[in-house]
Design an enzyme around this catalytic site. Structure first.
Site, short mmCIF file in Angstrom:
data_model
loop_
_atom_site.label_atom_id
_atom_site.label_comp_id
_atom_site.label_asym_id
_atom_site.label_seq_id
_atom_site.Cartn_x
_atom_site.Cartn_y
_atom_site.Cartn_z
N HIS A 76 32.00 40.36 43.12
CA HIS A 76 33.28 39.40 43.02
C HIS A 76 33.50 38.47 42.07
CE1 HIS A 76 36.06 38.66 46.66
NE2 HIS A 76 36.47 37.74 45.71
N ARG B 208 31.58 35.06 42.05
CA ARG B 208 32.33 34.05 42.65
C ARG B 208 31.98 34.02 44.44
NH1 ARG B 208 37.21 32.32 40.17
NH2 ARG B 208 38.37 32.26 42.18
#
Length: 416
Positions: free
Chosen positions: A279, A282
């Site tokens: 991600h 994140r």
């Protein structure tokens, strides 16, 4: 000053333009990671540890970057991945991303957290679009989105699975990043300091999560993470993916996998492709870098399953590393968001041209006339100094190249 006058030559240049142009709370939303941002840093460090082996003389006339994904031919092995709230970078930013991708004949993946409607994105440019799906607590919402994606002609469905709980994004929390935007004295001062962005937003209105608003209605939340946690289903498992598979008759991709041991389950329920992803740093702070596990995924997936990878890819050399380790293509997120913030659709087109040009140089210097020519024998791994200091390998067993070793593993074959 327009983007053409600033003449960005790299994704790093686009990032700097975006940093200067955006208010801090918006730039940090795009640029930041979770927790200590250890994963964010490791994504870059891991790529830099892998060195490229130039090869000459080779006949490199007529190099091609064309790639076939799910039966469709594209001009380069790059996909604009799903990025939520793109309209905070540039008004109607999702449409500019889609049009730029269409212009370069690469896929664009629309996010469920887009700031444009599905109908608007479907009509933005003639190129192929994929749709990124969250599995919501209200499964009927997900069902309706799948049905709408099919009706509007989206070519593939990409289901995100690494969001059972949001990562702690400290920059967002410190900046008070919320939806709708909550104006504090510090943010208002930021508007004054960034007049071009402020005027754009005044004319277009603050961005709104159009897809979610249409399907769910949205209550005011303190942070984006809090909003997502309130909506997304924590019970998602492979039975859930099978449920999605039964709803969707086109290519089905699962995004957010880090454990190669899960590939067998993906194959069992009929998944066509995987996005190896942390991600973009994140979610799980301290996660493995995606480039470090591409070969393991390819070994588990075999030659037929489509493997994509994202998280930290900023240069043509980065893309070449992923291809050589077994990926079929790379998804980019921040790279095109920086470009979008720098100059809208034109900025994104320029950024894609930069990546294409950089990859062409790497191809030629490494002797890869086609994307399929990249393989792991073209790479060497450079160990960080602290690892070298810890090593106690006898001189007779030392690698001939000192701090460099062949990127290989006897358990894994080269990319087919």
């Amino acid at each position: 000053m327009g983007i053409i006058k600033q003449n960005p030559q790299s994704i790093s240049d686009f990032r700097e333009i975006a940093r200067r142009r955006l208010p801090r709370f918006v730039f940090d939303f795009i640029d930041g990671g979770s927790g200590s941002e250890n994963t964010l840093a490791e994504n870059r460090s891991a790529l830099d540890r892998i060195r490229l082996l130039g090869s000459a003389p080779r006949d490199v006339s007529g190099c091609s970057q064309s790639v076939t994904l799910f039966g469709e031919d594209y001009d380069m092995p790059v996909i604009i991945g799903p990025t939520g709230l793109a309209g905070a970078a540039w008004p109607r930013g999702d449409l500019d991303l889609a049009r730029a991708a269409s212009d370069r004949n690469i896929p664009f993946v629309m996010s469920s957290a887009a700031t444009a409607t599905m109908e608007e994105v479907a009509e933005a440019g003639e190129g192929p679009k994929w749709f990124q799906l969250y599995v919501f607590k209200d499964r009927d919402v997900s069902r309706r989105l799948v049905s709408k994606a099919r009706a509007l002609g989206f070519k593939a469905l990409e289901v995100t699975v690494d969001n059972a709980i949001p990562g702690r994004r400290l920059r967002d929390a410190r900046n008070g990043f919320s939806l709708p935007f909550r104006w504090t004295p510090a943010k208002l001062a930021g508007l004054v300091a960034h007049p071009s962005w402020s005027l754009q937003m005044a004319r277009s209105g603050a961005p709104k999560l159009e897809v979610m608003a249409a399907e769910l209605g949205l209550e005011k939340m303190d942070t984006i993470a809090e909003l997502m946690q309130s909506l997304l289903d924590q019970s998602v498992d492979w039975e859930t993916i099978k449920w999605v598979r039964d709803l969707w008759d086109g290519p089905l991709i699962v995004k957010g996998m880090l454990d190669p041991g899960e590939v067998a389950s993906a194959r069992e329920v009929g998944v066509d492709g995987i996005v190896i992803s942390n991600h973009g740093g994140r979610q799980l702070d301290g996660s493995v870098a995606t480039i470090d596990i591409v070969r393991e995924f390819r070994a588990q997936a075999g030659p037929d399953m489509t493997l994509l990878v994202d998280s930290g890819f900023r240069t043509g050399s980065d893309i070449a590393r992923a291809l050589a380790l077994g990926a079929d293509a790379v998804q980019v997120g921040r790279a095109t968001l920086y470009a979008l913030a720098s100059g809208g659709e034109e900025g994104v087109r320029q950024a894609l041209s930069v990546l294409k040009s950089e990859l062409e140089i790497v191809q030629i210097l490494m002797g890869a006339r086609s994307i399929g020519d990249f393989n792991s024998s073209m790479l060497r791994c450079q160990f960080p100094p602290e690892k070298l200091a810890e090593a106690t390998v006898p001189a007779s067993q030392a690698q001939p190249s000192g701090s460099l070793s062949l990127v290989t593993d006897k358990r894994q074959g080269n990319r087919p």
